[in-house]
Design a protein around this motif. Structure first.
Motif, mmCIF file in Angstrom:
data_model
loop_
_atom_site.group_PDB
_atom_site.id
_atom_site.type_symbol
_atom_site.label_atom_id
_atom_site.label_comp_id
_atom_site.label_asym_id
_atom_site.label_seq_id
_atom_site.Cartn_x
_atom_site.Cartn_y
_atom_site.Cartn_z
ATOM 1 N N LEU A 24 0.870 -1.191 0.000
ATOM 2 C CA LEU A 24 0.000 0.000 0.000
ATOM 3 C C LEU A 24 0.898 1.229 0.000
ATOM 4 O O LEU A 24 1.611 1.488 0.978
ATOM 5 C CB LEU A 24 -0.898 0.010 1.251
ATOM 6 N N GLY A 25 0.880 1.967 -1.086
ATOM 7 C CA GLY A 25 1.719 3.170 -1.192
ATOM 8 C C GLY A 25 1.320 4.217 -0.165
ATOM 9 O O GLY A 25 0.197 4.216 0.356
ATOM 10 N N ALA A 26 2.240 5.121 0.126
ATOM 11 C CA ALA A 26 1.973 6.213 1.072
ATOM 12 C C ALA A 26 0.984 7.205 0.459
ATOM 13 O O ALA A 26 0.758 7.214 -0.750
ATOM 14 C CB ALA A 26 3.281 6.914 1.415
ATOM 15 N N ARG A 27 0.443 8.083 1.313
ATOM 16 C CA ARG A 27 -0.568 9.028 0.829
ATOM 17 C C ARG A 27 0.077 10.303 0.290
ATOM 18 O O ARG A 27 0.769 11.013 1.033
ATOM 19 C CB ARG A 27 -1.521 9.413 1.963
ATOM 20 N N PRO A 28 -0.168 10.607 -0.981
ATOM 21 C CA PRO A 28 0.286 11.904 -1.473
ATOM 22 C C PRO A 28 -0.480 13.001 -0.726
ATOM 23 O O PRO A 28 -1.680 12.868 -0.489
ATOM 24 C CB PRO A 28 -0.114 11.897 -2.961
ATOM 25 N N LYS A 29 0.219 14.079 -0.358
ATOM 26 C CA LYS A 29 -0.469 15.167 0.363
ATOM 27 C C LYS A 29 -1.664 15.660 -0.447
ATOM 28 O O LYS A 29 -2.715 15.966 0.088
ATOM 29 C CB LYS A 29 0.505 16.317 0.616
ATOM 30 N N ALA A 30 -1.486 15.725 -1.764
ATOM 31 C CA ALA A 30 -2.542 16.267 -2.624
ATOM 32 C C ALA A 30 -3.821 15.421 -2.592
ATOM 33 O O ALA A 30 -4.891 15.903 -2.982
ATOM 34 C CB ALA A 30 -2.035 16.366 -4.056
ATOM 35 N N ALA A 31 -3.728 14.176 -2.115
ATOM 36 C CA ALA A 31 -4.923 13.318 -2.104
ATOM 37 C C ALA A 31 -6.008 13.893 -1.198
ATOM 38 O O ALA A 31 -7.195 13.808 -1.513
ATOM 39 C CB ALA A 31 -4.549 11.901 -1.666
ATOM 40 N N LEU A 32 -5.578 14.500 -0.086
ATOM 41 C CA LEU A 32 -6.574 15.027 0.853
ATOM 42 C C LEU A 32 -7.323 16.212 0.231
ATOM 43 O O LEU A 32 -8.558 16.288 0.303
ATOM 44 C CB LEU A 32 -5.886 15.442 2.157
ATOM 45 N N THR A 33 -6.594 17.120 -0.380
ATOM 46 C CA THR A 33 -7.219 18.274 -1.041
ATOM 47 C C THR A 33 -8.180 17.794 -2.125
ATOM 48 O O THR A 33 -9.288 18.288 -2.281
ATOM 49 C CB THR A 33 -6.123 19.139 -1.719
ATOM 50 N N ARG A 34 -7.694 16.802 -2.884
ATOM 51 C CA ARG A 34 -8.505 16.286 -3.992
ATOM 52 C C ARG A 34 -9.773 15.598 -3.448
ATOM 53 O O ARG A 34 -10.865 15.778 -3.985
ATOM 54 C CB ARG A 34 -7.646 15.318 -4.816
ATOM 55 N N ALA A 35 -9.614 14.850 -2.348
ATOM 56 C CA ALA A 35 -10.774 14.161 -1.763
ATOM 57 C C ALA A 35 -11.804 15.189 -1.289
ATOM 58 O O ALA A 35 -13.008 15.027 -1.504
ATOM 59 C CB ALA A 35 -10.334 13.269 -0.607
ATOM 60 N N GLN A 36 -11.293 16.267 -0.666
ATOM 61 C CA GLN A 36 -12.224 17.304 -0.181
ATOM 62 C C GLN A 36 -12.969 17.950 -1.335
ATOM 63 O O GLN A 36 -14.174 18.189 -1.264
ATOM 64 C CB GLN A 36 -11.448 18.362 0.603
ATOM 65 N N GLU A 37 -12.240 18.194 -2.423
ATOM 66 C CA GLU A 37 -12.839 18.819 -3.600
ATOM 67 C C GLU A 37 -13.929 17.915 -4.190
ATOM 68 O O GLU A 37 -15.035 18.356 -4.501
ATOM 69 C CB GLU A 37 -11.708 18.986 -4.617
ATOM 70 N N VAL A 38 -13.591 16.623 -4.325
ATOM 71 C CA VAL A 38 -14.548 15.689 -4.923
ATOM 72 C C VAL A 38 -15.783 15.555 -4.038
ATOM 73 O O VAL A 38 -16.917 15.590 -4.524
ATOM 74 C CB VAL A 38 -13.917 14.289 -5.129
ATOM 75 N N VAL A 39 -15.549 15.452 -2.732
ATOM 76 C CA VAL A 39 -16.680 15.186 -1.843
ATOM 77 C C VAL A 39 -17.516 16.448 -1.617
ATOM 78 O O VAL A 39 -18.745 16.408 -1.719
ATOM 79 C CB VAL A 39 -16.187 14.578 -0.502
ATOM 80 N N THR A 40 -16.848 17.566 -1.328
ATOM 81 C CA THR A 40 -17.653 18.753 -0.975
ATOM 82 C C THR A 40 -18.190 19.467 -2.215
ATOM 83 O O THR A 40 -19.382 19.750 -2.298
ATOM 84 C CB THR A 40 -16.852 19.746 -0.117
ATOM 85 N N GLN A 41 -17.323 19.733 -3.196
ATOM 86 C CA GLN A 41 -17.775 20.506 -4.354
ATOM 87 C C GLN A 41 -18.461 19.610 -5.393
ATOM 88 O O GLN A 41 -19.626 19.787 -5.719
ATOM 89 C CB GLN A 41 -16.588 21.255 -4.982
#
Ligand SMILES: Cc1ncc(COP(=O)(O)O)c(C=O)c1O
Ligand SMILES: Nc1c(O)cccc1C(=O)C[C@H](N)C(=O)O
Length: 416
Positions: A37-54
């Protein structure tokens, strides 16, 4: 012998060292499991927030068009393609590796059955030590087809050549073995399979994002692989499937769901496959998870796979050298080939108490994993590991072994 100070200097001279800043990893953890399981790119959190909220929260159903959700499997496929030596419109990110393998194998058997010269062939070649899902999928499909297909399981990489003869319909191999870390010669094996009239499917689970792969150059037929390992797409992120351009119009698999239709929204009761790679799709994709794959792939735009491969080999050379020098008194045995041309990006070492030793390492924040029999696996991921990390990890291993600081009688967790 190399000292810790030498490693610090190697890190200072490492052009790739800054890439670690792209990832969010807990302090003090040495993460040697990017092969699982690869580590989490920092950008994944921003992207997840964008996908979920917006995209989901605000734009709702409109996001299929507005945010490009519908095209995401092919857009990500195009982004991934250069890492595996493929071109545009040849890859989609979708489903799991197991499911994609099912599609590729079904399509390959179907194509072989349709040709007079190969129609009677019933043998599928793979390695006995291949990741079990690959073997199970081939067994399951063979049973389901009920036409006498069966597996020829090969015990050693050097026996593959002889096992691929004129009875073989399809060769289905994993490029880097999940257990041993052994890297197969894609070009030579593909050429040999073709010379014998067989089709060639590659599982790139442990090679995509870990080392340069040249699918078109090797003239392979199909490939599949994971995005949650070296491509850092997140737990259970969708896998990929590649179909050689020459096969795309004949590529026909049994999971002909509506996402593989040429015009899904005509809602035609007849299935007309997409003319290109999207025919490999089946149904609605897990968009939130799929969106994370982009965060993983974006990191590769900041570097190149050749440089990553050089660093990966340097890290694994260092790891092997230090383990052999510093843990020489202990019953460890290297499973992974020393030869660079035969090594992926993880190193496997046996110890009679491999599970217990790995649990002791994890308890001290050196995270690898364990595979039967007796194998401790250490993933050397150049994107977020340094030479000093390797030195420190081996030092913890040495200390655990010298002090026998592991519990040989512990029960096993579900995931090892
Ligand atoms: C070679 C190989 N193929 C396939 C898989 C996994 O397939 P899936 O994502 O379908 O579980 C793995 C690891 O999980 C693997 O190592
Ligand atoms: N795919 C995994 C899972 O669903 C749970 C835990 C681990 C994994 C893995 O990645 C296993 C991996 N393919 C291996 O090489 O062993």
């Amino acid at each position: 012998m190399i000292s810790r100070n030498d490693c610090i200097q190697m890190d200072q001279a490492d052009d790739l060292a800054n890439l670690k800043n792209e990832f969010s990893l807990p302090d003090n953890v040495i993460y040697l499991d990017g092969n699982s399981l690869g580590a989490r790119p920092k950008a994944a959190l921003t992207r997840a927030q964008e996908v979920v909220t917006q995209e989901w929260g605000m734009d709702l159903i409109r996001s299929w068009n507005k945010a490009g959700w519908f095209d995401l499997p092919s857009r990500l496929g195009d982004q991934l393609a250069p890492l595996i030596g493929a071109g545009r419109d040849e890859v989609v990110v979708t489903d799991s590796t197991s499911i994609n393998l099912f599609k590729a194998l079904a399509a390959a058997l179907h194509m072989q059955a349709a040709q007079a010269q190969t129609a009677s062939r019933r043998v599928i070649v793979t390695e006995r030590s291949n990741f079990p899902t690959d073997v199970y999928i081939a067994q399951g499909l063979s049973r389901w087809l009920d036409r006498g297909y069966h597996l020829r399981l090969v015990d050693a990489p050097e026996d593959l050549h002889a096992a691929i003869d004129r009875d073989v319909a399809v060769v289905m191999l994993t490029h880097v073995n999940y257990r041993s870390g052994h890297l197969l010669d894609m070009k030579t094996l593909t050429a040999h399979a073709h010379a014998q009239g067989a089709m060639m499917i590659w599982d790139l689970a442990h090679s995509a994002g870990a080392l340069p792969v040249a699918l078109n150059d090797a003239n392979a037929d199909f490939a599949v692989g994971c995005t949650y390992k070296y491509l850092n797409g997140g737990p259970g992120s969708p896998a990929f499937i590649w179909v050689a351009p020459k096969h795309q119009t004949q590529f026909s698999h049994p999971l002909s769901g509506w996402w593989g239709h040429a015009t899904p929204f005509t809602m035609d009761p007849r299935f007309t496959p997409d003319p290109g790679i999207r025919r490999a799709l089946c149904g609605t994709q897990p968009i939130v998870s799929l969106a994370m794959v982009q965060a993983g792939l974006d990191v590769f735009a900041k570097t190149n796979i050749e440089a990553l491969r050089r660093k990966s080999l340097a890290l694994s050379d260092l790891f092997i050298e230090l383990v052999e020098a510093r843990c020489a008194a202990h019953p460890l045995a290297l499973v992974t080939p020393r030869n660079h041309a035969q090594r992926g990006s993880h190193v496997s070492i046996t110890h009679p108490q491999g599970y217990a030793v790995m649990q002791a390492l994890i308890a001290r924040s050196v995270i690898g994993d364990y595979r039967e029999p007796e194998i401790m696996r250490f993933g050397l991921t150049p994107l977020y590991l340094g030479f000093t990390d390797v030195w420190d990890a081996v030092e913890v291993l040495r200390d655990i072994l010298d002090r026998q600081d592991f519990n040989a009688n512990q029960s096993r967790d579900a995931v090892t």
